[in-house]
Write a protein that holds these residues in place. Sequence first.
Motif, PDB file in Angstrom:
ATOM      1  N   PHE A  99      13.172  -4.665  -9.974  1.00  0.00           N
ATOM      2  CA  PHE A  99      13.301  -5.960 -10.646  1.00  0.00           C
ATOM      3  C   PHE A  99      13.732  -5.827 -12.108  1.00  0.00           C
ATOM      4  CE2 PHE A  99      10.667  -7.501  -7.136  1.00  0.00           C
ATOM      5  CZ  PHE A  99      11.320  -8.690  -6.846  1.00  0.00           C
ATOM      6  N   SER A 100      13.686  -4.640 -12.673  1.00  0.00           N
ATOM      7  CA  SER A 100      14.060  -4.479 -14.082  1.00  0.00           C
ATOM      8  C   SER A 100      15.380  -3.739 -14.204  1.00  0.00           C
ATOM      9  CB  SER A 100      12.949  -3.747 -14.838  1.00  0.00           C
ATOM     10  OG  SER A 100      12.665  -2.496 -14.230  1.00  0.00           O
ATOM     11  N   ARG A 101      15.358  -2.441 -13.991  1.00  0.00           N
ATOM     12  CA  ARG A 101      16.532  -1.601 -14.197  1.00  0.00           C
ATOM     13  C   ARG A 101      17.678  -1.974 -13.255  1.00  0.00           C
ATOM     14  NH1 ARG A 101      18.940   2.213 -17.690  1.00  0.00           N
ATOM     15  NH2 ARG A 101      20.287   3.555 -16.443  1.00  0.00           N
ATOM     16  N   ASP A 102      17.377  -2.086 -11.957  1.00  0.00           N
ATOM     17  CA  ASP A 102      18.443  -2.318 -10.982  1.00  0.00           C
ATOM     18  C   ASP A 102      19.032  -3.722 -11.103  1.00  0.00           C
ATOM     19  OD1 ASP A 102      18.212   0.246  -9.904  1.00  0.00           O
ATOM     20  OD2 ASP A 102      16.580  -0.356  -8.592  1.00  0.00           O
ATOM     21  N   ILE A 103      18.196  -4.733 -11.245  1.00  0.00           N
ATOM     22  CA  ILE A 103      18.706  -6.089 -11.399  1.00  0.00           C
ATOM     23  C   ILE A 103      19.508  -6.223 -12.688  1.00  0.00           C
ATOM     24  CG2 ILE A 103      18.021  -8.479 -11.798  1.00  0.00           C
ATOM     25  CD1 ILE A 103      17.877  -7.714  -8.910  1.00  0.00           C
ATOM     26  N   THR A 118      13.921   9.262 -10.892  1.00  0.00           N
ATOM     27  CA  THR A 118      12.969   9.803 -11.855  1.00  0.00           C
ATOM     28  C   THR A 118      12.349   8.713 -12.730  1.00  0.00           C
ATOM     29  OG1 THR A 118      14.813  10.240 -13.374  1.00  0.00           O
ATOM     30  CG2 THR A 118      14.075  12.054 -11.973  1.00  0.00           C
ATOM     31  N   ARG A 119      12.949   7.542 -12.749  1.00  0.00           N
ATOM     32  CA  ARG A 119      12.401   6.461 -13.575  1.00  0.00           C
ATOM     33  C   ARG A 119      11.213   5.778 -12.909  1.00  0.00           C
ATOM     34  NH1 ARG A 119      15.715   4.994 -17.849  1.00  0.00           N
ATOM     35  NH2 ARG A 119      17.741   6.030 -17.840  1.00  0.00           N
ATOM     36  N   SER A 120      11.219   5.710 -11.569  1.00  0.00           N
ATOM     37  CA  SER A 120      10.131   5.027 -10.864  1.00  0.00           C
ATOM     38  C   SER A 120       8.767   5.657 -11.141  1.00  0.00           C
ATOM     39  CB  SER A 120      10.426   4.999  -9.359  1.00  0.00           C
ATOM     40  OG  SER A 120      11.556   4.198  -9.082  1.00  0.00           O
ATOM     41  N   PRO A 121       8.604   6.996 -11.064  1.00  0.00           N
ATOM     42  CA  PRO A 121       7.285   7.576 -11.412  1.00  0.00           C
ATOM     43  C   PRO A 121       6.870   7.286 -12.846  1.00  0.00           C
ATOM     44  CG  PRO A 121       8.613   9.177 -10.219  1.00  0.00           C
ATOM     45  CD  PRO A 121       9.514   8.028 -10.544  1.00  0.00           C
ATOM     46  N   LEU A 122       7.845   7.206 -13.754  1.00  0.00           N
ATOM     47  CA  LEU A 122       7.508   6.910 -15.142  1.00  0.00           C
ATOM     48  C   LEU A 122       6.965   5.489 -15.280  1.00  0.00           C
ATOM     49  CD1 LEU A 122       7.539   7.750 -18.129  1.00  0.00           C
ATOM     50  CD2 LEU A 122       9.895   6.894 -18.248  1.00  0.00           C
ATOM     51  N   THR A 154       0.824  -1.205   0.000  1.00  0.00           N
ATOM     52  CA  THR A 154       0.000   0.000   0.000  1.00  0.00           C
ATOM     53  C   THR A 154       0.859   1.256   0.000  1.00  0.00           C
ATOM     54  OG1 THR A 154      -1.719  -1.199   1.222  1.00  0.00           O
ATOM     55  CG2 THR A 154      -1.840   1.205   1.223  1.00  0.00           C
ATOM     56  N   ALA A 155       1.978   1.207   0.722  1.00  0.00           N
ATOM     57  CA  ALA A 155       2.848   2.382   0.838  1.00  0.00           C
ATOM     58  C   ALA A 155       3.838   2.518  -0.304  1.00  0.00           C
ATOM     59  CB  ALA A 155       3.610   2.322   2.166  1.00  0.00           C
ATOM     60  N   ASN A 156       4.106   1.430  -1.048  1.00  0.00           N
ATOM     61  CA  ASN A 156       5.096   1.466  -2.128  1.00  0.00           C
ATOM     62  C   ASN A 156       4.410   1.202  -3.459  1.00  0.00           C
ATOM     63  OD1 ASN A 156       8.021   1.418  -0.756  1.00  0.00           O
ATOM     64  ND2 ASN A 156       6.627   0.177   0.477  1.00  0.00           N
ATOM     65  N   PRO A 157       4.471   2.146  -4.390  1.00  0.00           N
ATOM     66  CA  PRO A 157       3.812   1.961  -5.684  1.00  0.00           C
ATOM     67  C   PRO A 157       4.411   0.809  -6.475  1.00  0.00           C
ATOM     68  CG  PRO A 157       4.445   4.262  -5.332  1.00  0.00           C
ATOM     69  CD  PRO A 157       5.104   3.462  -4.262  1.00  0.00           C
ATOM     70  N   THR A 158       3.632   0.294  -7.414  1.00  0.00           N
ATOM     71  CA  THR A 158       4.084  -0.825  -8.236  1.00  0.00           C
ATOM     72  C   THR A 158       5.283  -0.443  -9.096  1.00  0.00           C
ATOM     73  OG1 THR A 158       1.796  -1.587  -8.330  1.00  0.00           O
ATOM     74  CG2 THR A 158       3.333  -2.554  -9.893  1.00  0.00           C
ATOM     75  N   GLY A 159       5.306   0.797  -9.601  1.00  0.00           N
ATOM     76  CA  GLY A 159       6.420   1.226 -10.435  1.00  0.00           C
ATOM     77  C   GLY A 159       7.750   1.186  -9.711  1.00  0.00           C
ATOM     78  N   ARG A 160       7.736   1.483  -8.428  1.00  0.00           N
ATOM     79  CA  ARG A 160       8.973   1.446  -7.643  1.00  0.00           C
ATOM     80  C   ARG A 160       9.503   0.022  -7.525  1.00  0.00           C
ATOM     81  NH1 ARG A 160       8.249   4.477  -2.181  1.00  0.00           N
ATOM     82  NH2 ARG A 160       7.685   6.093  -3.702  1.00  0.00           N
ATOM     83  N   LEU A 161       8.607  -0.925  -7.306  1.00  0.00           N
ATOM     84  CA  LEU A 161       9.026  -2.327  -7.226  1.00  0.00           C
ATOM     85  C   LEU A 161       9.466  -2.833  -8.591  1.00  0.00           C
ATOM     86  CD1 LEU A 161       6.155  -3.681  -4.938  1.00  0.00           C
ATOM     87  CD2 LEU A 161       8.362  -2.741  -4.273  1.00  0.00           C
ATOM     88  N   LEU A 162       8.749  -2.425  -9.639  1.00  0.00           N
ATOM     89  CA  LEU A 162       9.103  -2.844 -10.990  1.00  0.00           C
ATOM     90  C   LEU A 162      10.483  -2.334 -11.379  1.00  0.00           C
ATOM     91  CD1 LEU A 162       8.135  -4.258 -13.585  1.00  0.00           C
ATOM     92  CD2 LEU A 162       7.158  -2.081 -14.312  1.00  0.00           C
TER      93      LEU A 162
END
Length: 334
Positions: free
Chosen positions: A46-50, A118-122, A35-43
């Motif tokens: 798992f994508s860019r950082d990994i 800046t990528r997470s909000p996108l 609830t506190a962490n948006p899906t884009g932040r988790l995505l």
Amino acid sequence: LCRAFAFAYAGLVGCVRLHDRLLSTLTQASLMFFTANPTGRLLNRFSRDISAIDQDLPFELNIVLAQGFLLLGSVAVICYGTSAWLAVALVPLLVVYHRLQAYYRQSSRELKRLDSLTRSPLFEHFTETLDGAVVIRAAGAAGRFHSEAEQRMTRVQQAGLTLTAASQWFSLRLQGIGCCVVTAVALFGVVGHHLGQGNPGLLGLALSYALPITGYLSGLVSSYTSFEQQMISVERVAEYLDVECEEYVNVRNPTLSGFALSPDPQWPQRGRVVFSEVTMEYIEGHPVLRGVTFTAEPGRKLGICGRTGAGKSSLINALFNVLPLVRGKVLLDD
């Protein structure tokens, strides 16, 4: 070849372990965390950082070591081909180089972190747009969502452009240091020749090694800075490795309690719900449910009534274990 294979294999093993730990932690995280962490932040994790940890990090570390040994070897050959006094003359340039690279690395790290943020909000906006595409078209809000996507993309491009501009700023100053090194080598060679000292062959060798010194200086700092920038991905992934997970308690056999509880495949069979002295709080010391006790028999329809803030939503949150209970327990078919 062996070095490249060793770094690639070590990076692959480390990335797999981080990915597995992150996936295991997030699958056991509480519902309140999502609830506190948006899906884009988790995505983004798992994508860019990994991807950065898997592909870029081992490569950059390999380049750092290669550039470091190239620079040390070149300086040793230059000092040997001219004069040992050249090492004394290079000390001021070393001080300038150290201050420049420290200033650039610190700025580069923060700019890279800003680029990642800046990528997470996108990603979040893109995910939300895909999920609600039908509603967006029905409400005629496609233009507004298109404008918001352009604005967030512009922020990403601004961060990337600033990072590139900082890199070019540092590269220009490194070229100046390289020119000073070549000039110092030439001057020491001329002075040594007039004094009848030095070997022309060694002097030519020193000059040939001094000419690409700018590339070695730039390559070392650039590769080390890129390595630090990629380590931010490790930092961002490690941020979610210590997320508080849900604890499941097996009331029938407490010794089996833990993070992995597999209920009976036939559960629940009746649908009997029992709240026993349930106390729950969002903020420590301020309970929203105080000792709630009731039993809902199977097949009954219940309605929860109350004014705003009475605890209706909190009761549902307690039922679905969105937040851990301070006291009491909720039983299904027990």
